[in-house]
Design a protein around this motif. Structure first.
Motif, mmCIF file in Angstrom:
data_model
loop_
_atom_site.group_PDB
_atom_site.id
_atom_site.type_symbol
_atom_site.label_atom_id
_atom_site.label_comp_id
_atom_site.label_asym_id
_atom_site.label_seq_id
_atom_site.Cartn_x
_atom_site.Cartn_y
_atom_site.Cartn_z
ATOM 1 N N VAL B 506 0.846 -1.200 0.000
ATOM 2 C CA VAL B 506 0.000 0.000 0.000
ATOM 3 C C VAL B 506 0.883 1.251 0.000
ATOM 4 N N THR B 507 1.934 1.222 0.807
ATOM 5 C CA THR B 507 2.838 2.373 0.866
ATOM 6 C C THR B 507 3.424 2.681 -0.507
ATOM 7 N N LEU B 508 3.895 1.636 -1.178
ATOM 8 C CA LEU B 508 4.499 1.838 -2.501
ATOM 9 C C LEU B 508 3.475 2.337 -3.505
ATOM 10 N N VAL B 509 2.314 1.692 -3.500
ATOM 11 C CA VAL B 509 1.290 2.080 -4.471
ATOM 12 C C VAL B 509 0.840 3.517 -4.205
ATOM 13 N N THR B 510 0.764 3.899 -2.932
ATOM 14 C CA THR B 510 0.404 5.280 -2.629
ATOM 15 C C THR B 510 1.424 6.244 -3.218
ATOM 16 N N SER B 836 -1.254 16.911 -2.314
ATOM 17 C CA SER B 836 -0.830 16.803 -0.930
ATOM 18 C C SER B 836 -0.418 15.367 -0.665
ATOM 19 N N PRO B 837 0.639 15.163 0.128
ATOM 20 C CA PRO B 837 1.052 13.797 0.441
ATOM 21 C C PRO B 837 -0.051 13.032 1.165
ATOM 22 N N THR B 838 -1.016 13.756 1.701
ATOM 23 C CA THR B 838 -2.079 13.060 2.430
ATOM 24 C C THR B 838 -3.373 13.053 1.625
ATOM 25 N N GLN B 839 -3.252 13.302 0.340
ATOM 26 C CA GLN B 839 -4.411 13.296 -0.562
ATOM 27 C C GLN B 839 -5.296 12.083 -0.272
ATOM 28 N N PRO B 840 -6.503 12.289 0.252
ATOM 29 C CA PRO B 840 -7.318 11.136 0.651
ATOM 30 C C PRO B 840 -7.665 10.234 -0.531
ATOM 31 N N GLY B 841 -7.892 10.836 -1.686
ATOM 32 C CA GLY B 841 -8.273 10.042 -2.852
ATOM 33 C C GLY B 841 -7.224 9.004 -3.185
ATOM 34 N N VAL B 842 -5.977 9.452 -3.259
ATOM 35 C CA VAL B 842 -4.887 8.555 -3.633
ATOM 36 C C VAL B 842 -4.736 7.451 -2.600
ATOM 37 N N LEU B 843 -4.773 7.860 -1.322
ATOM 38 C CA LEU B 843 -4.628 6.874 -0.242
ATOM 39 C C LEU B 843 -5.724 5.829 -0.337
ATOM 40 N N ALA B 844 -6.957 6.296 -0.563
ATOM 41 C CA ALA B 844 -8.089 5.372 -0.611
ATOM 42 C C ALA B 844 -7.932 4.419 -1.783
ATOM 43 N N VAL B 845 -7.563 4.970 -2.937
ATOM 44 C CA VAL B 845 -7.429 4.115 -4.122
ATOM 45 C C VAL B 845 -6.354 3.064 -3.886
ATOM 46 N N ALA B 846 -5.218 3.489 -3.317
ATOM 47 C CA ALA B 846 -4.122 2.546 -3.070
ATOM 48 C C ALA B 846 -4.573 1.439 -2.132
ATOM 49 N N ALA B 847 -5.199 1.821 -1.025
ATOM 50 C CA ALA B 847 -5.616 0.828 -0.033
ATOM 51 C C ALA B 847 -6.657 -0.112 -0.626
ATOM 52 N N LEU B 848 -7.630 0.480 -1.354
ATOM 53 C CA LEU B 848 -8.692 -0.353 -1.915
ATOM 54 C C LEU B 848 -8.146 -1.302 -2.987
ATOM 55 N N THR B 849 -7.191 -0.816 -3.781
ATOM 56 C CA THR B 849 -6.595 -1.676 -4.809
ATOM 57 C C THR B 849 -5.975 -2.898 -4.158
#
Lengths: 113, 877
Positions: B506-510, B836-849
């Motif tokens: 998840v970290t890498l994909v984020t 933003s490094p904390t962009q919720p969209g990106v984080l959510a997509v990475a985690a969900l993927t």
């Protein structure tokens, strides 16, 4: 009959016999050949030296560098039986004789048949 | 008997000598040699084969003999280590045999490790040769770069020269491009050059390899023109001719004497720079384009220079006016270590890449560790038997360590291949300084690195099984007590590994997602021009070859000829194309607003420029062929400049200074804002002037040519066109404007490619890991599934139960991964653009993927669980 070192193992016995047959000039390859010719077993040179080493420790054989310079320079070692080694062969032969005594092979053959 | 001893196959013979104690080895070899000689009579080949057979069969005896001797001597079967090496050989053979009997398992594990080891070794190899190699200067840690890069001027430097407090020496330099004529009369060649004050090489502490370097006297206005040549250029262009030193060569139309050649490993400020010429330090030239680099006095550090910097600032403030805060040298004073200044961006990008590959390695290790754990479970009986037979815990542990080390080594061998393959790829996808990628070569150290990484990975992989072994009751396995849920610790370890894997993935994909977002953001920006179909040709007209006006006329002529080529729609030229840094600026004044005095960007153009680039004209007009050199100069301004100085007014017809001479120029038109500096630079006020009207045409210009896309006119035709006008005009670079736009996206784009590849890899590894562990979990519970199904529980419920297990692990990993992402994104910060490094969209997509792919991976064993045949399973019990 038990010696302190235990019974003569079969490869040990064969190597001792091979040494006895080849006489003074015995070295690894001669022993190996003798074994192969007499028993049909293709023993590896490593097994021969391992066995010789074990028996040298027990005092049944001893080894020396050959007189011949050419041979010595190539690292060859010659082996011969010690008095103790000869006694081991006698013991082994005696054991076999005792074990074989009274065994009626003909009778067994008949029973199998 | 022969005196010439015949010998058996060399390698076999060596092997034999190695295996045996010295005396027996020699004797055995001599024996075999003799028999080999006899057998050779009947065929050499058969004799060799026999020799090999003898050797291989003897090896075990030889090692046994060595051990026996040692035991006799010391009472221990092994030397000194108290039995640690006892049976090593056996364990090794056992481990190899064990791995060989499960080729699928071993292959998968080794391949997984190979991927991690390979990419890590490749990245480390690049880091090693780029960052860990010392800078090619004497005591480089004492060298610092001054603030305000590329904006110091001659008067400032001359004022402080030889009196910079706290410094041993300071030199001033700037970069430029010079031309070297082709000896065969072809087109001239462009070489990046450093123009510097005389103390450059004394400051860096670099002597010449041949002749001398530049000296302080060389920069005097009436000194003889000289040049120092970098080793690479000397070799490639002058065939390493030692007689070159002392001869004069034509550099940009000026005869310069070659006084020296630099050492082969020297570079400054990067490896592209091939010529070093002294800068004429005329005090009246106040244009600011210099960088200052200094060597600190002995014992000083860059952080402890506050007093000295204050003194420098005071002197500057007393002697110069700085009306524009952007160019105020008395502000923001700081010193940057030269290494950071030269390699800074590369350094953070490289460490980022290395960290990403290490994450892949750790994920791969976790994966293999989980695989081994699964197998350990299956091997409980075997280990229990060995334990019961007297194998101590140490022996069992060693067995496991040996196994994972062998896997690691296997992975290392494959990984070296992966590393060699990914090395080039890495060079392409890393933002390296110019000229560096071409000079980095794959070398054997890469394999050493791969091996080192492999051993580390092997040990890491062994940790899981070791922990499990340490906490397991082996006798339980013997008595059959342990079943399903009893291996609590092993199960927890397996689950933990999956959670960790998913978290790292998840970290890498984020990270990849954030970069993709940044790059998309930049592409989405309107650059203000249309790059499609435009070819850009950077031309250099040497200062000794052409006067200012001659250059301008050449540019107009080049554009005119280019427009005559088939498929060309429009052509023009500009001093510096967009997206290449802010660069040129002049003080700006308005005729009827005396209070205005600040710098604005300016660009000299030829008439066809705006049409060629499809830059929209908002008001008035742009330059035309009918604008004559002797007319009152016109100026075209951008929207930002109009808004800044004439808010709500009509700027057309107003008069502003040209900046070069004391004439006034009339504003004739307003064009839309173009991203002149780059995507990360704010849009700034800018003005365009006609090259032929203003006597200031610098040596570098860019010819832009819009084609109709028919490919009738391409790079070769344009290159020939330039050479056809005058061979002294050199082409520095020629490519598609679209490529330059992509390049302007910068490190983010290059790192995005790398992180996306690694992120994808992490995704696959994470899914494979989840599959493996869930699969085990399902297999162990086959009885449960059988009973459930026999009791009439619908298969869908069984599937759901398995998915819940896998999903639970994935979600736990996802949550942990989000925390990791938030920490990791800081490292990425400087490469991000409006994301933003904390962009919720990106984080959510990475985690969900990740959770999605994990569920998918769990789906396969889940289906199998639901398809369990109750009878078969229950009969087994």
């Amino acid at each position: 009959m038990m010696t302190r070192e235990g019974l003569l193992g079969s490869l040990e016995e064969l190597v001792l016999l091979a040494l006895a047959r080849t006489g003074e000039e015995a070295y690894g390859m001669v022993v190996r050949r003798e074994l192969a010719d007499a028993t049909g077993r293709d023993v590896s040179i490593g097994a021969v030296y391992s066995t010789l080493d074990r028996m040298e420790q027990k005092g049944w054989v001893d080894s020396h560098e050959p007189e011949d310079d050419a041979r010595r320079s190539r690292g060859r070692r010659h082996f011969r039986l010690t008095a103790e080694g000869i006694r081991q062969l006698e013991d082994a032969r005696e054991r076999r004789r005792k074990l074989a005594d009274g065994v009626d092979l003909e009778g067994l053959k008949a029973r199998e048949a | 008997m022969t005196n010439e001893p015949s010998r058996g196959p060399r390698i076999a013979r060596r092997l034999l000598l190695w295996a045996f104690p010295e005396r027996e080895g020699r004797a055995a070899a001599a024996d075999l040699d003799e028999e080999h000689a006899e057998r050779s009579v009947n065929g050499r080949w058969a004799a060799d084969l026999w020799y090999w057979g003898q050797t291989l069969r003897s090896l075990g005896h030889g090692r046994a003999l060595v051990r026996r001797r040692r035991w006799r001597r010391t009472g221990f079967a092994s030397g000194g280590t108290g039995g640690a090496m006892d049976g090593m050989w056996t364990d090794l053979r056992y481990a190899i045999r064990g791995l060989a009997t499960r080729p699928l398992f071993s292959g998968l594990a080794a391949l997984t490790l190979a991927v991690g080891i390979g990419v890590t070794a490749a990245a480390f190899s690049v880091v090693r040769s780029v960052l860990l190699a010392p800078l090619p200067y004497e005591e480089p840690e004492d060298l610092v770069q001054f603030w305000s890069p590329y904006s110091w001027n001659n008067p400032e430097f001359l004022l402080l020269r030889d009196a910079f407090p706290g410094f041993e020496r300071v030199f001033a330099y700037t970069g430029l491009r010079l031309t070297l004529p082709d000896p065969d009369g072809g087109a001239a060649r462009v070489v990046s050059a450093v123009e510097t004050s005389g103390e450059m090489f004394a400051t860096l502490g670099v002597p010449a390899a041949l002749g001398r370097t530049l000296l302080p006297g060389d920069d005097l206005p009436d000194a003889q023109p000289v040049v120092v040549i970098a080793h690479d250029l000397w070799r490639s262009l002058f065939g390493s001719d030692p007689t070159l030193v002392g001869r004069s060569i034509d550099v940009s139309g000026v005869q310069r004497m070659v006084v020296g050649v630099l050492p082969a490993d020297f570079w400054f400020p990067d490896r592209e720079f091939g010529l070093f010429i002294p800068r004429e330090l005329r005090p009246e030239n106040a244009s600011g384009s210099l960088m200052l680099v200094g060597r600190l006095e002995d014992g000083r550090t860059p952080d402890a220079m506050e007093a000295e910097l204050s003194a420098i600032i005071r002197v500057l403030g007393e002697n110069f006016d700085y009306p524009d805060p952007r160019w105020d040298r008395t502000r923001g004073a700081e010193l940057t270590p030269l290494g950071t200044a030269l390699l800074g961006r590369t350094r953070s990008a490289l460490y980022l890449a290395l960290s990403a590959t290490v994450l892949i390695l750790v994920i791969a290790c976790a994966n293999v560790s989980a695989l081994l754990l699964g197998r350990l479970r299956a091997r409980h009986a075997e280990l229990a038997v060995r334990s019961a037979m007297g194998a101590g815990r140490f022996r069992l542990i060693r067995q496991l360590v040996i196994e994972s080390l062998i896997l690691g080594l296997l992975g290392g061998v494959l990984g070296a291949a992966v590393a060699a393959g990914s090395f080039r790829l890495l060079l392409v996808t890393l933002p390296l300084t110019p000229g560096l990628a071409e000079r980095l070569a794959l070398d054997w150290s890469l394999f050493g690195i791969a091996l080192g990484v492999a051993l580390g990975a092997g040990l890491l992989v062994g940790l899981g099984p070791l922990a499990a072994l340490a906490g397991t009751d082996l006798r339980g396995a013997m008595t059959g007590r342990s079943r399903d849920g009893q291996h609590g610790l092993t199960a927890r370890l397996e689950n933990g590994l999956v959670v960790a894997e998913v978290a790292l993935a998840v970290t890498l994909v984020t990270g990849a997602g954030l970069l993709v977002g940044s790059v998309r953001g930049m592409y989405a920006l309107d650059p203000g021009f249309d790059p499609a179909g435009v070819i850009a040709v950077d031309v250099v007209q040497g200062s000794g070859d052409f006067g200012m006006l001659e250059r301008a006329r050449n540019l107009v002529e080049l554009a005119r000829r280019a427009e005559a080529l088939p498929g060309v729609v429009a052509a023009g030229s500009i001093q510096q194309p967009p997206l290449r840094g802010p660069g040129w600026n002049f003080g700006f004044r308005i005729e009827d607003q005396p209070e205005v005095d600040e710098s604005t960007l300016y660009r000299m153009v030829t008439p066809g420029y705006f049409e060629t680039m499809s830059i929209q004209v908002l008001r008035g007009r742009v330059f035309q062929d009918s604008d004559l050199p002797d007319d009152v100069p016109g100026v075209v301004i951008n929207q930002a400049l109009a808004d800044r100085f004439w808010p709500g007014q009509d700027p057309l017809g107003r008069r502003v200074n040209t900046g070069v001479d004391d004439r006034w120029a009339t504003v004739i038109g307003i064009v839309e804002d173009v991203r002149i500096g780059g995507f990360r630079e704010p849009v700034r006020p800018a003005r365009y002037m006609l090259a032929e009207q203003i006597a200031y045409t610098t040596d570098q210009h860019t010819l832009v040519v819009r084609t109709d896309g028919s490919a009738a006119t391409g790079i070769n035709e344009l290159r020939a066109l330039v050479g056809g006008l005058d061979p002294r005009i050199a082409v520095a670079r020629i490519d598609d404007m679209e490529d330059r736009v992509a390049e302007a996206i910068g490190e983010a784009r290059e790192l995005m490619i790398l992180l996306t590849v690694l992120g994808g890899l992490a995704l696959v590894l994470g899914a494979v890991g989840t599959y493996g562990v869930v699969n085990h979990w399902v297999n162990r519970r086959s009885r449960t599934w059988g009973i459930l199904l026999a009791l009439g529980v619908p298969p869908g419920r069984v599937v759901a139960r398995v998915l819940r297990h896998g999903g639970g692990l994935a979600v736990a990993g996802g949550v942990l991964g989000l925390v990791g992402s938030l920490l990791g994104a800081r490292a990425l910060q400087s490469f991000l653009f409006e994301v933003s490094p904390t962009q919720p969209g990106v984080l959510a997509v990475a985690a969900l993927t990740l959770v999605g792919s994990a569920l998918l991976a769990a789906w396969i064993p889940a289906r199998r669980a639901a398809g369990t045949d109750p009878l078969t399973v229950l009969n087994e019990q």
